[in-house]
Structures are given as C-alpha cells and as structure tokens.
Design an enzyme around this catalytic site. Structure first.
Site, short mmCIF file in Angstrom:
data_model
loop_
_atom_site.label_atom_id
_atom_site.label_comp_id
_atom_site.label_asym_id
_atom_site.label_seq_id
_atom_site.Cartn_x
_atom_site.Cartn_y
_atom_site.Cartn_z
CG ASP A 14 23.13 -26.18 44.99
OD1 ASP A 14 22.36 -25.78 44.11
OD2 ASP A 14 24.15 -26.87 44.76
CG LEU A 15 18.15 -29.33 45.11
CD1 LEU A 15 16.88 -29.44 44.27
CD2 LEU A 15 18.01 -30.16 46.37
MG LIG Z 1 25.15 -26.80 42.85
#
Ligand SMILES: [Mg+2]
Length: 245
Positions: A14-15
């Site tokens: 995830d970022l």
């Molecule tokens: Mg996130």
C-alpha cells in the site's frame, strides 16, 4: 505474532499512510488548487471555497458511485463541474488538475520508509497496490518497484480480491507466496487474505506513541510491525535462514 506459512517471494505495498502520511499531501494539493483557481479562474475560486468543495465531493460520492475507485476521475469530474458552474473556461480543468496532482505527489515519507524500501527491494520484487492515485515516478521511487497497480487502472478498489490477484499474476507468483503490506485492516489485511495472500499490518504508533490494537472483526494478519524498518529486519532474518536460498 509471526505465523507466515510459506516463503515470501514478493511484496505488494500500500502507499498512502503506509509509506507517507496522506493528510499533509492532500492539504498541499487543495492549497495548490486554490492558488491555481485564484490566479486563472477567480469566479471558480470564489464559488468553491474548501467547505463547498467538500460538499461537492459528497455529492459526487452519491451521484457517481461508479467513480468511487478512481481518484483521478473523481477529481477531474469535480474540476469540470466547478469551472462550468462558475462560468469559467472548461479548458482550465486539465491544468487545474495538473496543479492539484503535482502537489498531491509532493509527499513526505515516514523517516523509515526509503531505507526500508531499499532493503526490501534488495531481497524480493516490490509492487505497489493502492486505492489512491499517487504516481511513483513523479515521487521518484519507481525504480524500487516492479510495477504500480492502482484501483483506478484496475477498475475496482481494495479490499476487492481482484486487484490483489491481478498483482500476483503480474508478479508470476501464487498468492500464498506474496506478502501484502499496508496500514488499513480492512482494505489491506482482510482484502489481501481474502485473495490468498499473506498480510502484514503496518501499525504505526500515534502521536503519543501508542499502538492501535486489532479490533476489526476479521482474523489478525500473519505479521504486524510498527515500521517498515521492522518489516525489513524480519525479511532479512527470514531470508538469511531459509535453507533453499
Ligand atoms: Mg493506506
């Protein structure tokens, strides 16, 4: 805590709120948009202060649920609507979006993110799997990733299992050999496990140093760490003791 049941051959990440906090980037982006409108479309700037933009965003969620997975499409729809209603030139939508998006990508990484990403990428391929629209090339870290798959491009967001399976297919690995890493218990942990991946919850301490506990009604992840550095420590120790490597 560690109950990984197969060797990890790749990591999907995830970022937003995993590599960097998203709130400051969005605040920067909103401010960049206001400056752009004040300069190039003053009637839109006056018609659409922050609270009106938030109202429009809620309306968009209700009226255009088909755009819910695509932050870029949502933003473009809003800008076109804002300019049209204020009687401004519709052609300004593209440069207004560019101004917003450039600021949205000026993220400030968590202190451990970049060194940890480099350590992780030295061991296994990394792929970004995100519901947001951050651009890794603009941010300057695309060299650490095999690819980036966003919900907008894929057509459905996490926690839908499809985006995880698509990432595993591109990695050429069965889901059980891929570890998904993210901050969101439902989107990242529950979604990844539903698709057959293993999951690592990044549970960063709050401002007073407290960690959240796992309270959502889904099974706890295979791994959880307060930082990406701790994940890199774990991966290095695991790989160094794997007999097949
Ligand atoms: Mg996130």
């Amino acid at each position: 805590m560690c109950s990984v049941h197969a060797p990890i051959r790749a990591i999907t990440l995830d970022l937003d709120d995993t590599l960097w906090p998203i709130a400051p980037a969005i605040a920067l982006a909103e401010s960049a948009l206001e400056s752009f409108l004040a300069r190039h479309a003053p009637r839109a700037a006056e018609r659409w202060p922050a609270d009106e933009r938030r109202r429009l965003r809620r309306r968009l969620d209700l009226e255009r649920p088909q755009l819910a997975h695509d932050m870029s499409a949502q933003r473009r729809w809003m800008l076109e609507h804002m300019l049209a209603e204020a009687g401004e030139d519709a052609a300004l939508a593209a440069p207004a979006y560019d101004a917003y998006f450039a600021a949205r990508c000026r993220v400030e990484h968590y202190p451990d993110s970049l060194p940890a990403l480099e350590r992780l990428a030295a061991r296994v391929p990394l792929a970004a799997v995100s519901n947001g629209n951050a651009c890794l090339r603009t941010i300057g870290i695309d060299h650490l990733f095999a690819f980036q798959l966003g919900a907008g491009e894929h057509g459905a967001p996490k926690p839908d299992r499809g985006i995880f399976l698509a990432a595993c297919e591109r990695l050429g690995l069965p889901p059980g050999q891929v570890l998904h890493v993210g901050d969101d218990p439902l989107c990242d942990v529950a979604g990844a496990r539903d698709a057959g991946l293993q999951a690592c919850w990044i549970n960063r301490p709050d401002a007073s140093g407290r960690l959240s506990s796992w309270t959502v009604d889904v099974p706890a992840p295979e791994l959880q760490f307060p930082t990406l550095s701790a994940l890199a420590d774990w991966l290095e120790a695991t790989h160094d003791t794997e007999p097949t490597r």
